[in-house]
Design a protein around this motif. Structure first.
Motif, PDB file in Angstrom:
ATOM      1  N   ALA A   2       0.843  -1.185   0.000  1.00 28.30           N
ATOM      2  CA  ALA A   2       0.000   0.000   0.000  1.00 28.30           C
ATOM      3  C   ALA A   2       0.876   1.231   0.000  1.00 28.30           C
ATOM      4  O   ALA A   2       1.287   1.724   1.026  1.00 28.30           O
ATOM      5  CB  ALA A   2      -0.920   0.002   1.224  1.00 28.30           C
ATOM      6  N   ARG A  55      -6.422   8.586   5.171  1.00 32.04           N
ATOM      7  CA  ARG A  55      -6.193   7.170   4.894  1.00 32.04           C
ATOM      8  C   ARG A  55      -7.431   6.574   4.239  1.00 32.04           C
ATOM      9  O   ARG A  55      -8.190   5.824   4.840  1.00 32.04           O
ATOM     10  CB  ARG A  55      -5.861   6.434   6.186  1.00 32.04           C
ATOM     11  N   GLU A 158      -0.188  -0.542   6.293  1.00 31.40           N
ATOM     12  CA  GLU A 158      -0.045  -0.479   4.841  1.00 31.40           C
ATOM     13  C   GLU A 158       1.146  -1.273   4.312  1.00 31.40           C
ATOM     14  O   GLU A 158       1.373  -1.301   3.096  1.00 31.40           O
ATOM     15  CB  GLU A 158       0.069   0.985   4.414  1.00 31.40           C
ATOM     16  N   THR A 163      -3.833  -0.929  -0.803  1.00 27.30           N
ATOM     17  CA  THR A 163      -4.366   0.209  -0.048  1.00 27.30           C
ATOM     18  C   THR A 163      -5.761  -0.088   0.482  1.00 27.30           C
ATOM     19  O   THR A 163      -6.111   0.317   1.592  1.00 27.30           O
ATOM     20  CB  THR A 163      -4.413   1.468  -0.936  1.00 27.30           C
ATOM     21  N   ALA A 166      -5.478  -2.044   3.677  1.00 26.10           N
ATOM     22  CA  ALA A 166      -4.964  -1.214   4.775  1.00 26.10           C
ATOM     23  C   ALA A 166      -6.012  -0.219   5.251  1.00 26.10           C
ATOM     24  O   ALA A 166      -6.200  -0.022   6.459  1.00 26.10           O
ATOM     25  CB  ALA A 166      -3.704  -0.487   4.324  1.00 26.10           C
TER      26      ALA A 166
END
Length: 336
Positions: A2, A55, A158, A163, A166
């Motif tokens: 990620a 995030r 990550e 991604t 995560a």
């Protein structure tokens, strides 16, 4: 893996400016929160400045509302706090409003968060692409949160996963073990990440349900046991801070660079070990889509001291190689 190098504008920063009001200036207390107004010395796009802290689109600690305001929930040394940042129309000023025990801490560091400690003039473009990108994105500045753990834990999540994996893990764990952010908190949709002790007490099956393998969970547990020592790293130069972080087994150069880019605003902390970045840098600067870390660092050598900024400008340029390989497969440990 990620990576944190998404070329979308939401992952980049633009110039903020030097603090226009010194530390300790009295702050107005509003009915809804404590307020501070700051005037940057150049153009400022709040979404671009604060975007690297987000995030994923459903990050429970970060929201951008339709009115353009950016909301963050943080666990500060003073306690949980919510910060709302918005542009003051027609003035060039930025208004910060904060709630909770961490409100004063957040407002005190508002200029640093928006890049007042950064020096964009230290960057001298050596490639036409970077010169043009900087011209299109005037006043690029790097934020500085002054907090380590809030960037370290999601960066560990990550490591070597997609991604989406995560982001999902971060979202589930914060919502289940964090606490609602103080104040109006973007309509009640914000959460403060758990404290170090709470992370340490999360049972193994909850990590499993969130899709976090034992290696990443163990790294987080080792990190939160020495959380106080890691937070001290914000007072160190970025390179020394990275060295301290890497003393924790499971934290390597990729993770430490991702942290100090945010906690310190480190202009030279280029990320090595990333799945995509070397090829992107290689393609943009030399037409080499197969560049490795060594090739990337050689191409960025003319930008020593500013290599992270150079990488950010490359990503902002949008000049990335066409995808030829399949995307990294999404893992799922919940059925194991």
């Amino acid at each position: 893996m990620a990576g944190r190098f998404d070329p979308r504008t939401s992952r980049t920063t633009v110039r903020g400016g030097d603090a226009a009001m010194p530390s300790g200036v009295p702050r107005q207390a509003s009915a809804s929160g404590r307020v501070r107004t700051w005037v940057p010395d150049g153009p400022l796009d709040l979404r671009l400045v604060l975007g690297p802290l987000r995030r994923g689109p459903a990050d429970p600690t970060f929201r951008v509302l339709p009115d353009g305001s950016v909301w963050r929930a943080s666990l500060t040394p003073g306690g949980p706090g919510t910060l709302r940042v918005s542009a003051v129309p027609g003035t060039g000023a930025v208004r910060g409003e904060a709630w909770g025990p961490g409100a004063d801490w957040l407002l005190e560091r508002l200029p640093e968060l928006l890049g007042s400690c950064d020096d964009p003039d230290a960057f001298v473009p050596r490639h036409r692409l970077l010169a043009m990108t900087r011209h299109r994105r005037p006043g690029l500045r790097l934020l500085r949160t002054g907090l380590v753990l809030e960037s370290l834990i999601p960066s560990i999540l990550e490591q070597k996963v997609t991604t989406d994996e995560a982001y999902r893990a971060w979202r589930l764990l914060v919502r289940k073990f964090g606490e609602p952010a103080p104040g109006p908190a973007a309509g009640g949709r914000l959460w403060v990440m758990p404290a170090a002790r709470t992370w340490a007490l999360i049972p193994s099956w909850e990590w499993h349900r969130a899709g976090v393998d034992n290696k990443r969970a163990s790294t987080i547990l080792r990190a939160v046991r020495v959380a106080a020592r890691l937070e001290e790293a914000v007072r160190m130069p970025a390179a020394e801070a990275q060295a301290r972080l890497e003393l924790v087994p499971g934290i390597g150069p990729w993770t430490s660079a991702e942290v100090v880019q945010r906690s310190h605003g480190a202009a030279d902390a280029v990320t090595v070990g990333d799945l995509h970045l070397p090829g992107i840098v290689g393609w943009a600067l030399a037409g080499d889509r197969f560049a490795d870390d060594a090739g990337m660092l050689a191409l960025l050598e003319p930008y020593a001291g500013q290599r992270h900024r150079a990488a950010r400008l490359i990503l902002l340029s949008g000049k990335t190689p066409a995808r030829r390989a399949p995307r990294m497969s999404v893992g799922d440990i919940r059925g194991l």
